[in-house]
Design an enzyme around this catalytic site. Structure first.
Site, mmCIF file in Angstrom:
data_model
loop_
_atom_site.group_PDB
_atom_site.id
_atom_site.type_symbol
_atom_site.label_atom_id
_atom_site.label_comp_id
_atom_site.label_asym_id
_atom_site.label_seq_id
_atom_site.Cartn_x
_atom_site.Cartn_y
_atom_site.Cartn_z
ATOM 1 N N ASP A 13 0.915 -1.148 0.142
ATOM 2 C CA ASP A 13 -0.250 0.130 -0.137
ATOM 3 C C ASP A 13 0.848 1.341 -0.003
ATOM 4 O OD1 ASP A 13 -1.933 -2.021 0.259
ATOM 5 O OD2 ASP A 13 -2.830 -1.147 2.126
ATOM 6 N N LYS A 95 -6.993 -5.161 -2.901
ATOM 7 C CA LYS A 95 -7.674 -5.590 -1.690
ATOM 8 C C LYS A 95 -8.793 -4.587 -1.086
ATOM 9 C CE LYS A 95 -3.991 -4.465 1.235
ATOM 10 N NZ LYS A 95 -4.617 -3.275 2.109
ATOM 11 N N CYS A 140 -2.126 -2.802 7.881
ATOM 12 C CA CYS A 140 -1.971 -3.605 6.522
ATOM 13 C C CYS A 140 -0.590 -4.528 6.395
ATOM 14 C CB CYS A 140 -2.259 -3.080 5.319
ATOM 15 S SG CYS A 140 -3.915 -2.386 5.108
HETATM 16 C C1 VGL Z 1 -4.569 0.644 5.768
HETATM 17 C C2 VGL Z 1 -6.601 1.795 7.204
HETATM 18 C C3 VGL Z 1 -7.126 1.592 6.023
HETATM 19 C C4 VGL Z 1 -3.295 0.032 5.605
HETATM 20 C C5 VGL Z 1 -5.703 0.688 4.866
HETATM 21 O O1 VGL Z 1 -2.774 0.167 4.519
HETATM 22 O O2 VGL Z 1 -2.692 0.283 6.705
HETATM 23 N N1 VGL Z 1 -5.052 1.305 6.930
HETATM 24 N N2 VGL Z 1 -7.084 0.943 4.918
#
Ligand code: VGL
Ligand code: ZN
Length: 191
Positions: A13, A95, A140
């Protein structure tokens, strides 16, 4: 540490919304990029994940969740950071694309039963050790590392290649989970 063809770097991410100026900015989030670039060249295999939510997603405050709207499909915030130069990445795993189900982990949705397919992919590719980097350490990246262990892989989180959100003791809690599940921690200089 000797990196082999059975190792994969999972870059989690590294998207605009998790970097400074983004909707769910992680402090210093973009600082992971040069560390990840140096790390990635040492690996034969690199896989990226991309948080990829429909508008009104259940994890958004606007949809009954706890987070600001972020990584909405097709928006600039959902794009990978422009400085992330991983043309060698072999797979981009999206995802969190189901409106009523969030996925912190790259392996299972948050119902802990709906798989993303990544474990089977890694198994079929012959990967044994999964090294993790990216955002956010305590969400994540962390949930993915714990699920990698549950799926039977070795999991090594590259600590300085991650940054944390750090809310309500989330870092300490995640590190306790790492210890409980045998997730290893290392610094990138040791790779
Ligand atoms: C994430 C909160 C919501 C992350 C993703 O990538 O850690 N955190 N969505
Ligand atoms: Zn998200």
């Amino acid at each position: 540490m000797e990196i082999t063809g059975q190792d994969v770097l999972l870059v989690v991410d590294v998207q605009n919304d998790f970097c400074p100026g983004g909707a769910l900015a992680v402090t210093d989030g973009d600082a992971v990029i040069p560390v990840i670039q140096r790390l990635a060249v040492q690996f034969d295999h690199v896989v990226l994940t991309q948080d990829w939510h429909p508008p009104g997603h259940c994890s958004f405050r606007s949809g009954g969740g706890v987070w600001p709207d972020h990584c909405v499909q097709g928006t600039r915030g959902a794009d990978f950071h422009a400085a992330l130069e991983l043309t060698r990445a072999e797979l981009i795993l999206r995802k969190g694309f189901r409106k009523n189900l969030d996925s912190y982990s790259a392996f299972f949705e948050n119902d802990h039963t709906t798989p993303t397919g990544l474990a089977s992919y890694c198994r079929e590719r012959g990967f044994r050790r999964i090294f993790l980097a990216g955002l956010a350490y305590d969400f994540c990246v962390g949930f993915s590392a714990v699920d990698a262990r549950r799926a039977g892989f070795n999991a090594i989180v590259v600590h300085d290649a991650c940054r944390a959100i750090d809310v309500n003791g989330s870092v300490r809690e995640m590190e306790a989970e790492f210890a409980r599940h045998g997730v290893m921690l290392m610094e990138s200089g040791a790779a």
